[in-house]
Design a protein around this motif. Structure first.
Motif, PDB file in Angstrom:
ATOM      1  N   ARG A 210      35.371  88.450  96.845  1.00 56.80           N
ATOM      2  CA  ARG A 210      34.420  88.398  96.106  1.00 56.80           C
ATOM      3  C   ARG A 210      34.040  88.897  94.935  1.00 56.80           C
ATOM      4  O   ARG A 210      35.011  89.779  94.719  1.00 56.80           O
ATOM      5  N   PRO A 211      33.402  88.881  93.594  1.00 58.01           N
ATOM      6  CA  PRO A 211      33.512  89.286  92.916  1.00 58.01           C
ATOM      7  C   PRO A 211      32.761  90.864  93.086  1.00 58.01           C
ATOM      8  O   PRO A 211      32.209  91.726  93.265  1.00 58.01           O
ATOM      9  N   ASN A 212      34.339  91.304  91.912  1.00 54.90           N
ATOM     10  CA  ASN A 212      33.797  93.364  91.718  1.00 54.90           C
ATOM     11  C   ASN A 212      34.138  93.774  90.764  1.00 54.90           C
ATOM     12  O   ASN A 212      35.667  93.317  90.171  1.00 54.90           O
ATOM     13  N   LEU A 213      33.399  93.856  89.301  1.00 50.13           N
ATOM     14  CA  LEU A 213      34.149  94.078  88.621  1.00 50.13           C
ATOM     15  C   LEU A 213      34.419  95.265  88.539  1.00 50.13           C
ATOM     16  O   LEU A 213      35.579  95.353  87.267  1.00 50.13           O
ATOM     17  N   ASP A 214      34.282  96.140  89.423  1.00 55.57           N
ATOM     18  CA  ASP A 214      35.185  97.839  89.120  1.00 55.57           C
ATOM     19  C   ASP A 214      36.243  97.351  89.696  1.00 55.57           C
ATOM     20  O   ASP A 214      37.225  97.483  88.891  1.00 55.57           O
ATOM     21  N   LYS A 215      36.970  96.488  90.042  1.00 53.56           N
ATOM     22  CA  LYS A 215      38.221  95.940  91.385  1.00 53.56           C
ATOM     23  C   LYS A 215      38.861  95.648  89.850  1.00 53.56           C
ATOM     24  O   LYS A 215      40.047  95.587  89.367  1.00 53.56           O
TER      25      LYS A 215
END
Length: 332
Positions: free
Chosen positions: A109-114
């Protein structure tokens, strides 16, 4: 999408041709090598090209912008290179995962922090590709200072995308526009087509550099040949009015059609007008319809006038062609 390309003239006429007062002189760039770098290359020459003697810090700077296939190939040169390039190969894995997290690909899933964390880990291992992606993400979330710092580091290591992004950020500050043009020129020489287009705009507008229509037209054409659709449109205008290039209606028509076929709405409008003037009503209406759908309101009036001259069958055929039209691949 707003397609702002051709720089506006002071009197509002984009077709005004101004005399070229100065010949185009390319900026000169000086590079200083550290004493350790010079010593390293002297050592290589004296050792009859024994690549394994290349210090790791020089090797990693040379390979900082390599993609994974290039890194894998370079790693086969010798055992020393394989070991020295290990951090950059690891960086490619972090870069891959960063893109997955950013765009939600590969079952995640999209995860900008990761995504940012992965890009920064790749950047820490020396990859300019990861530095650029981390910089882009910082810019998107509003942390422009950190983005620029990463662009600066990658640009110094020779990454053309970083050089272009750094230049675009500098162009927003009047005091840094001259430096921005130098970075655009450096990236343009490396074949970066967006930088070539932006350099042409700077030369056309006199932004950070003396206004030079010949130089602007030359870089528009270079970027157009590389597939940059906005440059195709501007190259067409240069040929049309003889601004920076010898006037050529044939070349103007060629580049206008190429831009139109790749989805440039203004080019579709103007190419449609050209076809209409040549008596190609059906083709003209298709391009004018596409331009109208793209937001060119002036195209709608001309299109409606032509439609009134066509039979119902021809009108249906035109609309069917427009409905099933797909742009050719291009760089924006």
């Amino acid at each position: 999408m707003k397609q702002r390309t051709w720089p506006g003239q002071p009197d509002g006429s984009r077709f005004k041709a101004l005399p070229i007062k100065h010949q185009f002189h390319q900026p000169t760039f000086k590079f200083w090598s550290s004493s350790s770098s010079e010593a390293a290359f002297r050592q290589i020459r004296s050792s009859d090209r024994d690549f394994s003697t290349l210090p790791y810090d020089i090797l990693t700077k040379i390979a900082a912008s390599f993609t994974l296939p290039n890194l894998q190939t370079a790693s086969l040169v010798c055992k020393s290179w394989s070991e020295g390039l290990r951090p950059l190969r690891e960086a490619m894995l972090f870069l891959k995962w960063g893109k997955r997290f950013k765009h939600g690909r590969g079952g995640v899933r999209p995860n900008l922090d990761k995504a940012l964390d992965s890009f920064l880990k790749g950047a820490a291992r020396g990859s300019t590709l990861a530095m650029v992606d981390a910089g882009l993400l910082y810019w998107e979330i509003g942390n422009k200072d950190k983005a620029i710092a990463l662009y600066e580091k990658a640009a110094q290591l020779g990454d053309p995308s970083a050089q272009c992004n750094l230049a675009l950020s500098y162009l927003q500050e009047p005091s840094k526009r001259k430096i921005a043009v130098k970075w655009l020129f450096q990236a343009s020489k490396s074949g970066h087509i967006r930088a070539q287009y932006q350099l042409a705009l700077c030369l056309h507008q006199g932004r950070g550099v003396d206004r030079n229509l010949h130089g602007a037209a030359r870089w528009y054409l270079k970027a157009a040949e590389g597939g940059y659709v906005r440059a195709m449109y501007n190259a067409a205008l240069c040929y049309s009015v003889g601004e920076g290039l010898a006037q050529s209606h044939r070349q103007a028509r060629k580049w206008m059609k190429r831009a139109a076929d790749r989805g440039h709405n203004k080019a579709q409008f103007e190419h449609g007008l050209g076809l209409f003037s040549e008596g190609e009503k059906l083709k003209a209406v298709v391009y004018l319809e596409l331009a109208t759908r793209g937001g060119e309101t002036a195209a709608a009036h001309v299109k409606n006038v032509i439609l009134q001259q066509l039979s119902a069958t021809s009108r249906d055929r035109v609309m069917n062609l427009a409905d099933n039209w797909h742009p050719l691949p291009s760089s924006r």
